[in-house]
Design an enzyme around this catalytic site. Structure first.
Site, PDB file in Angstrom:
ATOM      1  N   HIS A 174       1.065  -1.197  -0.073  1.00 36.80           N
ATOM      2  CA  HIS A 174       0.114  -0.107   0.021  1.00 36.80           C
ATOM      3  C   HIS A 174       0.824   1.248  -0.051  1.00 36.80           C
ATOM      4  CE1 HIS A 174      -3.521   2.267   1.282  1.00 36.80           C
ATOM      5  NE2 HIS A 174      -2.867   3.091   1.580  1.00 36.80           N
ATOM      6  N   ASP A 298     -10.036  -4.654  -3.743  1.00 38.79           N
ATOM      7  CA  ASP A 298      -9.440  -4.044  -2.503  1.00 38.79           C
ATOM      8  C   ASP A 298     -10.792  -4.205  -1.450  1.00 38.79           C
ATOM      9  OD1 ASP A 298      -8.084  -3.016  -0.291  1.00 38.79           O
ATOM     10  OD2 ASP A 298      -8.152  -0.859  -0.923  1.00 38.79           O
ATOM     11  N   HIS A 302     -17.272  -2.375   5.745  1.00 40.16           N
ATOM     12  CA  HIS A 302     -17.519  -1.817   6.914  1.00 40.16           C
ATOM     13  C   HIS A 302     -19.166  -1.837   7.025  1.00 40.16           C
ATOM     14  CE1 HIS A 302     -13.321  -0.230   7.947  1.00 40.16           C
ATOM     15  NE2 HIS A 302     -13.385   0.121   6.318  1.00 40.16           N
ATOM     16  N   GLY A 317     -13.030   2.534   2.999  1.00 44.40           N
ATOM     17  CA  GLY A 317     -13.216   1.086   2.676  1.00 44.40           C
ATOM     18  C   GLY A 317     -14.683   0.878   2.006  1.00 44.40           C
TER      19      GLY A 317
END
Length: 450
Positions: A174, A298, A302, A317
């Site tokens: 990353h 990716d 959540h 995210g």
């Protein structure tokens, strides 16, 4: 057991042709078999396309430690529905996957829960060089050169030099420069509009860290894969790959940009952040030019409650694994790319980048990881229909043409028209790192070393 998938448009390494294939147990046994070959099951696939199963080489499935967001069972159902037959998962769970023992424990956990095939990266820290050198059951080493979870941040130059110099597994990272992100955070302190996220994690943060990583890779002659490229500026760094550098892009960096904050708010808050329309266009062109080789999601779910917190309390995210193939098939429908290109980016290239044995192609002897798609099917993404435990998608309400309808994992049909067969689990992905990765072969033909 022998299964005949009959009269499909089959996407082969040499191109697409209308033919049939035979699956015997967990392998592809024949392509274009002789008429009247004895089989146990016939799948009539007239009008449909048969693809290799998708390999998503960057996911966060949250188990162990964060299973209120996702777990290996729910995530693997989402994979099966979306035509993803193999996933490679990142180490930032709780605990972080930073030792060989923790890696083995995660593999054991997946063996009893995952409906699709699986692999797990080992995470680098400033202190675990011994484990990084010992690890074998893994696609490679993940480094966080930028903000991360737990002790996974590796920002000290001496620590990075040791990892690049003394390990042999493929490396990935990353890439967002920590000092740039911290300086921007201090400068923009007090701003609560989520759009500021793309100013904090700006173009320069991505460029500096990616450039730093590539310089390390070149100096130590170490294979390196650039995750989730988000800026046009980074692309110039891939102009001279030297047989060492590969890269990937995610759907959210292809399809979303800073204009979408007004509509979607924190739902499109990501690390690296979404950028501009110009970046969207240039990332697309880099895919078409093979400067970027892989599409991965990716996938980082959540709960909606967490995502709807005011910025900056909201986490970065989004979930994507069950819709990524359909998003790209829709681009085929729109004429932006070809089906062969999608298969290259999502199936074959990730298998070669990570040296995955027997996956990524429809070829005799390869694993029978397959997805049957209907390029004429139109459907709308709905939050309530998502298999991910988070039960939402930033593409909610988006109508797409081109969808997976049946998925096989190691010869076992796990998904068919909305229904799952959970009687078998997926298998651990095997890696042959001695064979050398993406640049070594192109459809079985050796490539001269740079």
């Amino acid at each position: 057991m022998k299964t005949l998938i009959q009269n499909a448009q089959v996407v082969l390494p040499t191109g697409t042709m209308r033919t049939s294939i035979i699956v015997e147990n967990d392998k592809i046994a024949a392509i274009d078999p002789a008429p009247h070959t004895a089989v146990d099951v016939v799948v009539k696939a007239e009008g449909l396309h048969l693809l290799p199963g998708v390999i998503d080489d960057q996911v966060h499935f949250r188990e162990p430690g964060l299973t209120h967001k996702e777990d290996l069972y729910t995530a693997s159902r989402a994979c099966a529905k979306g035509g993803v037959t193999t996933f490679l998962e990142m180490p930032n769970t709780k605990p972080n996957t930073t030792t060989c023992q923790l890696l083995d424990e995660k593999l054991a956990l997946a063996s009893g829960k995952s409906l699709v095939n699986y692999g797990f990266y080992i995470g680098a820290t400033p202190h675990n060089l011994v484990d990084l050198k010992r690890a074998t059951r893994t696609p490679g080493i993940k480094i966080f050169i930028g903000s991360s979870t737990g002790d996974l941040l590796v920002d000290n130059q001496d620590d990075l030099e040791k990892i690049f110099a003394e390990t042999t597994l493929p490396l990935t990272a990353h890439c967002e420069d920590e000092s740039t992100v911290k300086a921007n955070t201090a400068r923009l302190k007090g701003h609560t509009d989520v759009a500021v996220h793309s100013q904090i994690r700006d173009h320069q943060a991505a460029y500096i860290a990616t450039k730093r990583a590539l310089e390390l890779a070149f100096r130590h002659h170490h294979r390196f894969h650039v995750l989730h490229v988000s800026t046009a500026g980074e692309l110039e760094l891939f102009a001279d790959p030297r047989g060492l550098i590969t890269a990937e892009v995610c759907p959210h960096h292809l399809f979303f940009n800073i204009d979408d904050y007004a509509r979607l708010g924190t739902l499109v808050q990501m690390n690296p952040s979404i950028k501009t329309k110009d970046d969207n266009q240039k990332l697309w062109q880099a895919l078409l030019d093979d400067r970027i080789q892989v599409i991965a999601t990716d996938h980082a779910p959540h709960t909606l409650e967490e995502k709807r917190q005011p910025y900056p309390q909201s986490p970065s995210g989004l979930p994507a694994v069950e819709n990524s193939l359909a998003l790209m098939l829709n681009q085929v429908h729109l004429g932006r790319c070809t089906l062969d290109q999608v298969v290259h980016w999502m199936c074959d290239a990730p298998a070669r980048v990570w040296d995955i044995v027997g996956k990524g192609r429809i070829e005799v002897g390869y694993d029978a990881d397959l997805v049957l798609v209907d390029l004429n099917k139109t459907a709308t993404i709905r939050n309530e229909e998502q298999e991910t435990k988070s039960r939402w998608s930033p593409w909610h309400g988006t109508s797409l043409t081109g969808w997976p309808v049946r998925t096989w994992v190691m010869g076992h049909e796990v998904f068919r028209d909305g229904k799952f067969d959970e009687s078998r689990h997926g298998a651990e992905a095997m890696f042959d790192h001695a064979r050398g990765g993406y640049w070594k072969t192109e459809y079985g033909v050796p490539i001269t070393e740079y």
